[in-house]
Design an enzyme around this catalytic site. Sequence first.
Site, PDB file in Angstrom:
ATOM      1  N   ASP A  49       0.864  -1.118  -0.183  1.00 46.44           N
ATOM      2  CA  ASP A  49       0.005  -0.053   0.128  1.00 46.44           C
ATOM      3  C   ASP A  49       0.999   1.093  -0.224  1.00 46.44           C
ATOM      4  OD1 ASP A  49      -3.058   1.109   0.730  1.00 46.44           O
ATOM      5  OD2 ASP A  49      -1.409   2.425   1.730  1.00 46.44           O
ATOM      6  N   TYR A  54       3.496   9.428  -0.550  1.00 41.45           N
ATOM      7  CA  TYR A  54       4.517   9.000   0.180  1.00 41.45           C
ATOM      8  C   TYR A  54       5.858   9.207  -0.676  1.00 41.45           C
ATOM      9  CZ  TYR A  54       0.550   6.568   2.288  1.00 41.45           C
ATOM     10  OH  TYR A  54      -0.444   6.124   2.861  1.00 41.45           O
ATOM     11  N   LYS A  79      -2.975   6.037  -4.301  1.00 43.64           N
ATOM     12  CA  LYS A  79      -3.709   7.017  -3.948  1.00 43.64           C
ATOM     13  C   LYS A  79      -3.531   8.111  -4.790  1.00 43.64           C
ATOM     14  CE  LYS A  79      -3.747   4.898   0.599  1.00 43.64           C
ATOM     15  NZ  LYS A  79      -2.217   4.579   0.620  1.00 43.64           N
ATOM     16  N   HIS A 112      -7.563   9.960  -1.722  1.00 45.19           N
ATOM     17  CA  HIS A 112      -6.824   9.690  -0.359  1.00 45.19           C
ATOM     18  C   HIS A 112      -7.561  10.469   0.706  1.00 45.19           C
ATOM     19  CE1 HIS A 112      -2.277   9.543   1.121  1.00 45.19           C
ATOM     20  NE2 HIS A 112      -3.158   9.323   1.935  1.00 45.19           N
TER      21      HIS A 112
END
Length: 278
Positions: A49, A54, A79, A112
């Site tokens: 994930d 990120y 996301k 998100h």
Amino acid sequence: MIKSLQDTFTLHNGVKMPGFGLGVYKTADGEEVINAIKYAVKAGYRAIDTAALYFNEDGVGEGIKQCGLPREEIFVTTKVWNSDQGYDATLAAFEKSRKKLDVDYVDLYLIHWPVKEKYKETWRAMEELYRSGKVRAIGVSNFHQHHLEDLMTTAKIKPMVNQIELHPMLSQVGLRDYCHSQNIAVTAWSPLAKGRLMEDPVLVEIAKRHNKTVAQVILRWHVQNGVIVIPKSTHEHRIVENADIFDFTLDEADMKAINALNINERLGQNPDNFHFDF
């Protein structure tokens, strides 16, 4: 309830999603995330994930290439970030993520956060990506019940997953029950409450009785609640340890004691009042 590391949930469109995966939030791009994925796959994990936020999608793609398994055996979630929401922007953001991951398709694509006045148009783009086959499943993250209900006034396709902050201090029973009643799978982010509960006396006692760690007890609690979990770690021993939860069962008294730890405390933002740069 899953009974092994590779057991799956069948989403409402028939896609099978592993019930246990590796989260890579705050895992550095490059060697750190590549190695974490290799450790996880070696331990039996089959789901990763990530998210545009990120900043490690390149490394995730490389880790998938290096892990020794065919692409189709790894379930990849990413996301769309808040600043990329809206119809055209979401389509462009997806393509950027797909290229960074260096994959032909993404298994699960999520919104998100519910950016007000944008998430319906974002969802329209998600539906387009799903229909085109570029995404095998679509869902949301950090959506309250009222966000889901509002989204479904215009959605042609119901979300398949809602990924939410969920741990014993924030058990989200009402939202979980609603999602399950709608056949929307629930994934817990921050399932271990960022380590805040590791010395909780209730959990320490339960862990001692089962000869397990507090983290294993919490993850087992999630699994027995029918929730998908994606604990984050970069250390091989911890990645292996987190997954070692299928050889014991929490009894009714254990589950009640853990449920009683709920104080509705968020460690992240409230989706109704979140502040991020757009």
